[in-house]
Design a protein around this motif. Structure first.
Motif, PDB file in Angstrom:
ATOM      1  N   VAL A  11      -3.304 -10.016  -2.462  1.00 13.02           N
ATOM      2  CA  VAL A  11      -3.005  -9.579  -1.044  1.00 13.02           C
ATOM      3  C   VAL A  11      -4.216  -9.774   0.029  1.00 13.02           C
ATOM      4  CG1 VAL A  11      -2.366  -7.784   0.282  1.00 13.02           C
ATOM      5  CG2 VAL A  11      -1.146  -8.012  -1.633  1.00 13.02           C
ATOM      6  N   PHE A  17       2.239 -10.646   1.790  1.00 16.96           N
ATOM      7  CA  PHE A  17       2.839  -9.713   0.880  1.00 16.96           C
ATOM      8  C   PHE A  17       3.216 -10.393  -0.590  1.00 16.96           C
ATOM      9  CE2 PHE A  17       7.094 -10.121   1.768  1.00 16.96           C
ATOM     10  CZ  PHE A  17       7.238 -10.285   3.035  1.00 16.96           C
ATOM     11  N   PHE A 140     -12.056  -5.969   5.578  1.00 17.63           N
ATOM     12  CA  PHE A 140     -11.565  -6.366   4.100  1.00 17.63           C
ATOM     13  C   PHE A 140     -12.754  -7.048   3.209  1.00 17.63           C
ATOM     14  CE2 PHE A 140      -7.152  -5.655   5.719  1.00 17.63           C
ATOM     15  CZ  PHE A 140      -6.895  -5.028   4.688  1.00 17.63           C
ATOM     16  N   SER A 278      -3.051  -3.031   8.055  1.00 16.26           N
ATOM     17  CA  SER A 278      -2.648  -3.211   6.731  1.00 16.26           C
ATOM     18  C   SER A 278      -3.011  -1.742   5.985  1.00 16.26           C
ATOM     19  CB  SER A 278      -2.937  -4.058   5.912  1.00 16.26           C
ATOM     20  OG  SER A 278      -1.985  -4.399   5.072  1.00 16.26           O
ATOM     21  N   ARG A 279      -3.660  -1.827   4.872  1.00 15.55           N
ATOM     22  CA  ARG A 279      -4.084  -0.511   4.266  1.00 15.55           C
ATOM     23  C   ARG A 279      -5.161  -0.008   5.316  1.00 15.55           C
ATOM     24  NH1 ARG A 279      -5.776  -3.461  -1.106  1.00 15.55           N
ATOM     25  NH2 ARG A 279      -3.971  -4.884  -0.208  1.00 15.55           N
ATOM     26  N   LYS A 282      -3.357   1.810   7.781  1.00 19.50           N
ATOM     27  CA  LYS A 282      -3.257   3.441   7.299  1.00 19.50           C
ATOM     28  C   LYS A 282      -4.400   4.216   7.539  1.00 19.50           C
ATOM     29  CE  LYS A 282      -1.040   1.138   3.139  1.00 19.50           C
ATOM     30  NZ  LYS A 282       0.253   0.486   3.530  1.00 19.50           N
ATOM     31  N   SER A 302       0.692  -1.682   9.745  1.00 21.69           N
ATOM     32  CA  SER A 302       0.114  -0.677   8.580  1.00 21.69           C
ATOM     33  C   SER A 302       1.275  -0.208   7.278  1.00 21.69           C
ATOM     34  CB  SER A 302      -0.354   0.527   9.157  1.00 21.69           C
ATOM     35  OG  SER A 302       0.938   1.447   9.676  1.00 21.69           O
ATOM     36  N   CYS A 304       4.179   1.356   4.793  1.00 19.38           N
ATOM     37  CA  CYS A 304       4.355   2.269   3.728  1.00 19.38           C
ATOM     38  C   CYS A 304       2.937   3.024   4.050  1.00 19.38           C
ATOM     39  CB  CYS A 304       4.759   2.029   2.779  1.00 19.38           C
ATOM     40  SG  CYS A 304       5.077   3.278   1.447  1.00 19.38           S
ATOM     41  N   GLU A 316       8.482  -1.648   0.941  1.00 20.86           N
ATOM     42  CA  GLU A 316       7.453  -0.722   0.007  1.00 20.86           C
ATOM     43  C   GLU A 316       8.142   0.702   0.041  1.00 20.86           C
ATOM     44  OE1 GLU A 316       3.267  -1.056   0.899  1.00 20.86           O
ATOM     45  OE2 GLU A 316       2.888  -0.877  -1.172  1.00 20.86           O
ATOM     46  N   ILE A 321       4.085   2.068  -3.982  1.00 18.59           N
ATOM     47  CA  ILE A 321       2.648   2.025  -3.404  1.00 18.59           C
ATOM     48  C   ILE A 321       1.780   2.846  -4.333  1.00 18.59           C
ATOM     49  CG2 ILE A 321       2.589   4.186  -1.892  1.00 18.59           C
ATOM     50  CD1 ILE A 321       1.317   2.310   0.146  1.00 18.59           C
ATOM     51  N   PHE A 325      -1.082   1.289  -6.062  1.00 20.95           N
ATOM     52  CA  PHE A 325      -2.412   1.665  -5.706  1.00 20.95           C
ATOM     53  C   PHE A 325      -2.495   2.994  -5.995  1.00 20.95           C
ATOM     54  CE2 PHE A 325      -0.572  -1.678  -2.885  1.00 20.95           C
ATOM     55  CZ  PHE A 325      -1.472  -2.871  -3.394  1.00 20.95           C
ATOM     56  N   TRP A 328      -5.106   5.306  -3.634  1.00 21.51           N
ATOM     57  CA  TRP A 328      -5.162   5.471  -2.191  1.00 21.51           C
ATOM     58  C   TRP A 328      -4.750   6.850  -1.607  1.00 21.51           C
ATOM     59  CZ3 TRP A 328      -1.933   0.454   0.051  1.00 21.51           C
ATOM     60  CH2 TRP A 328      -2.744  -0.610  -0.318  1.00 21.51           C
ATOM     61  N   TRP A 369       8.111  -6.183   4.076  1.00 22.20           N
ATOM     62  CA  TRP A 369       7.734  -5.377   3.356  1.00 22.20           C
ATOM     63  C   TRP A 369       7.063  -4.043   4.042  1.00 22.20           C
ATOM     64  CZ3 TRP A 369       7.527  -4.102  -1.810  1.00 22.20           C
ATOM     65  CH2 TRP A 369       6.484  -3.552  -2.543  1.00 22.20           C
ATOM     66  N   HIS A 420       2.429 -11.132   8.091  1.00 29.00           N
ATOM     67  CA  HIS A 420       1.619  -9.967   8.048  1.00 29.00           C
ATOM     68  C   HIS A 420       0.112 -10.534   8.276  1.00 29.00           C
ATOM     69  CE1 HIS A 420       0.429  -6.214   6.161  1.00 29.00           C
ATOM     70  NE2 HIS A 420      -0.639  -6.956   5.610  1.00 29.00           N
TER      71      HIS A 420
HETATM   72  C1  GCU Z   1      -0.020  -4.500   0.058  1.00 30.57           C
HETATM   73  C2  GCU Z   1       0.474  -3.001   0.157  1.00 30.57           C
HETATM   74  C3  GCU Z   1       0.529  -2.539   1.316  1.00 30.57           C
HETATM   75  C4  GCU Z   1      -0.929  -2.985   2.086  1.00 30.57           C
HETATM   76  C5  GCU Z   1      -1.245  -4.265   2.209  1.00 30.57           C
HETATM   77  C6  GCU Z   1      -2.586  -4.629   2.582  1.00 30.57           C
HETATM   78  O1  GCU Z   1       0.886  -5.166   0.671  1.00 30.57           O
HETATM   79  O2  GCU Z   1       1.491  -2.972  -0.694  1.00 30.57           O
HETATM   80  O3  GCU Z   1       0.778  -1.403   1.371  1.00 30.57           O
HETATM   81  O4  GCU Z   1      -0.488  -2.406   3.681  1.00 30.57           O
HETATM   82  O5  GCU Z   1      -1.152  -4.676   0.598  1.00 30.57           O
HETATM   83  O6  GCU Z   1      -3.202  -3.755   2.868  1.00 30.57           O
HETATM   84  O7  GCU Z   1      -2.867  -5.764   2.727  1.00 30.57           O
END
Ligand code: GCU
Length: 440
Positions: A11, A17, A140, A278-279, A282, A302, A304, A316, A321, A325, A328, A369, A420
């Motif tokens: 990812v 995704f 990242f 994304s993560r 969150k 962001s 789920c 998701e 999740i 993960f 998390w 997703w 995404h």
């Molecule tokens: C996966 C995960 C997501 C997250 C994503 C990311 O797809 O299921 O919840 O947001 O990775 O961080 O790239």
């Protein structure tokens, strides 16, 4: 487990995704969304209605915050501000085509413990000597990946990435250097500078490497009480740790403002927007919800555990999740696997915790997703709290907009065409939005 790790890496590498394996297929059919009832953010758990902004601030907000802390992200340990060590490792003018002062700073959040430095890369607009607002963003793949600027120090914490396992440090450094700028399309730094903002970033691996090792590396062990080997069920997972790191970066610039630092004081710590994709979107939402010093929050795709409503179980889900993960969120969150109806909150309340500060939620059309509709609805259902606090909230938006047509007020939303990702289109909207709130 290995499968999930590979999945997580894939990812990150391709920004797309890919579904983890799970008992059943994810639901992408709107007609199969379960019936659900969202908690009313303006009703206390004991049934009392919240009728004033004071009651929100003094009673209901702490109640919701407490639930998110104990049941989802986990509590962060007590941290005494102003106890960090730091060093400016590099400072240079005329970088990025003469647009920016570049600063690289090592931050050691715990005094005399130099085991996990957070290496900050900051670009500050060069064409003014005024204090400037800033975007803070974790990245990242290391600071060297956000730009092709070849004097950026590679984030060696990426060496924890399972793909580097067993490789000598020189080789890791060589690979990181060879892939300089590989995520630069997500970071239009010169555009951000041209618009009068500083850009501050650090690699999330510096705070807590993103894989499930039972919390043995990263920041968690530094806070274990004697005999403790992993966080308690209501204590922080990795997302809370990343949010914690963002607060430490803010501490640094607040401290710098008070003292020396030739350039560090040019960033206005009272005008910091926190951004995440994304993560890390969150993490940005949780940072904004739990840390009121962030005055504007941006959640890009962001999904789920971020802006998307969990109870819709679209794309998701909580179970997925927590399985893919497990590090998390806190252990308590696993109680809600396949059991979203038992959640005493939903993600509209994560957004409401940010009120009345401006928040931007962005989705992407091909990112099902992450449940774009669930992200939109969470923005909409957060509005009553924003309105109670005297803002225009979602400005009466009741319908999901067409792609590439931002809507809302203090809560803003768009769904972009495409996948995404973070694109210049997204950033242009964020800059326009920030201009409204962070510029004099
Ligand atoms: C996966 C995960 C997501 C997250 C994503 C990311 O797809 O299921 O919840 O947001 O990775 O961080 O790239």
């Amino acid at each position: 487990m290995l499968k999930f790790r590979i999945y997580a890496i894939t990812v990150v590498l391709f920004g797309e995704f890919i579904m983890p394996s799970y008992a059943s297929d994810p639901n992408y059919d709107e007609s199969k969304v379960p019936e659900y009832t969202l908690p009313d953010s303006l009703v206390m758990r004991n049934g009392e209605r919240v009728h004033s902004s004071e009651m929100w601030t003094q009673k209901r907000r702490p109640e919701i915050l407490h639930l998110f802390r104990e049941e989802m992200f986990g509590k962060t340990p007590k941290y005494q501000q102003n106890t960090m060590d730091s060093e400016i490792v590099e400072m240079k003018e005329n970088t990025l085509n003469g647009k920016a002062h570049r600063l690289q700073i090592r931050l050691y959040p715990i005094k005399n413990n130099h085991s996990f430095p957070i290496t900050i890369l900051a670009y500050i607009p060069q064409n003014t000597s005024e204090k400037v607002p800033a975007f803070f963003a974790l990245n990242f793949k290391g600071n060297q990946a956000v730009t092709t600027d070849n004097e950026v120090i590679p984030s060696i914490s990426m060496g924890y990435d399972p793909k580097f396992k067993g490789k000598p440090q020189e080789e890791i450094l060589r690979e990181l250097t060879e892939h300089r700028g590989e995520t630069a399309s997500r970071w239009p730094i010169e555009m951000i500078l041209d618009r009068g903002y500083a850009f501050v970033t650090a690699c999330y691996y510096d705070i807590d490497p993103d894989f499930n090792d039972g919390f043995q590396n990263g920041v968690h062990p530094d806070f274990y009480v004697p005999g403790q080997t992993q966080p308690a069920p209501d204590e922080w997972g990795s997302i809370a740790a990343w949010a914690w790191g963002l607060s430490r970066i803010l501490d640094y610039f607040e401290g710098a403002e008070k003292g020396e630092g030739e350039l560090t004081h040019r960033i206005d710590p009272q005008k910091v927007a926190v951004f995440g994709h994304s993560r890390l979107g969150k993490a940005a939402l949780w940072a904004g919800a739990s840390e009121e010093r962030f005055v504007l929050v941006i959640s890009n795709n962001s999904g789920c555990g971020g802006a998307a409503l969990s109870k819709r179980a679209f794309g998701e889900t909580v179970g997925r999740i927590n399985t893919a993960f497990p590090h998390w969120f806190c252990e308590n969150f696993k109680k809600y696997n396949e059991n979203e109806s038992a959640l005493p909150f939903d993600q509209h309340e994560l957004i409401a915790l940010i009120a009345p500060r401006p928040v931007y939620i962005a989705s992407a059309l091909e990112d099902q997703w992450a449940d774009p509709k669930g992200e939109f609805l969470a923005a909409q259902y957060a509005s009553p709290v924003y309105e109670l606090l005297g803002t225009d909230g979602f400005a009466g938006t009741a319908e999901m907009p067409e792609p590439n047509h931002p809507v809302g007020g203090t809560i803003h939303y768009h769904i972009r065409t495409g996948k995404h990702d973070v694109t210049p289109y997204d950033w242009r909207q964020y800059l326009d939005f920030a201009d409204k709130y962070l510029k004099p």
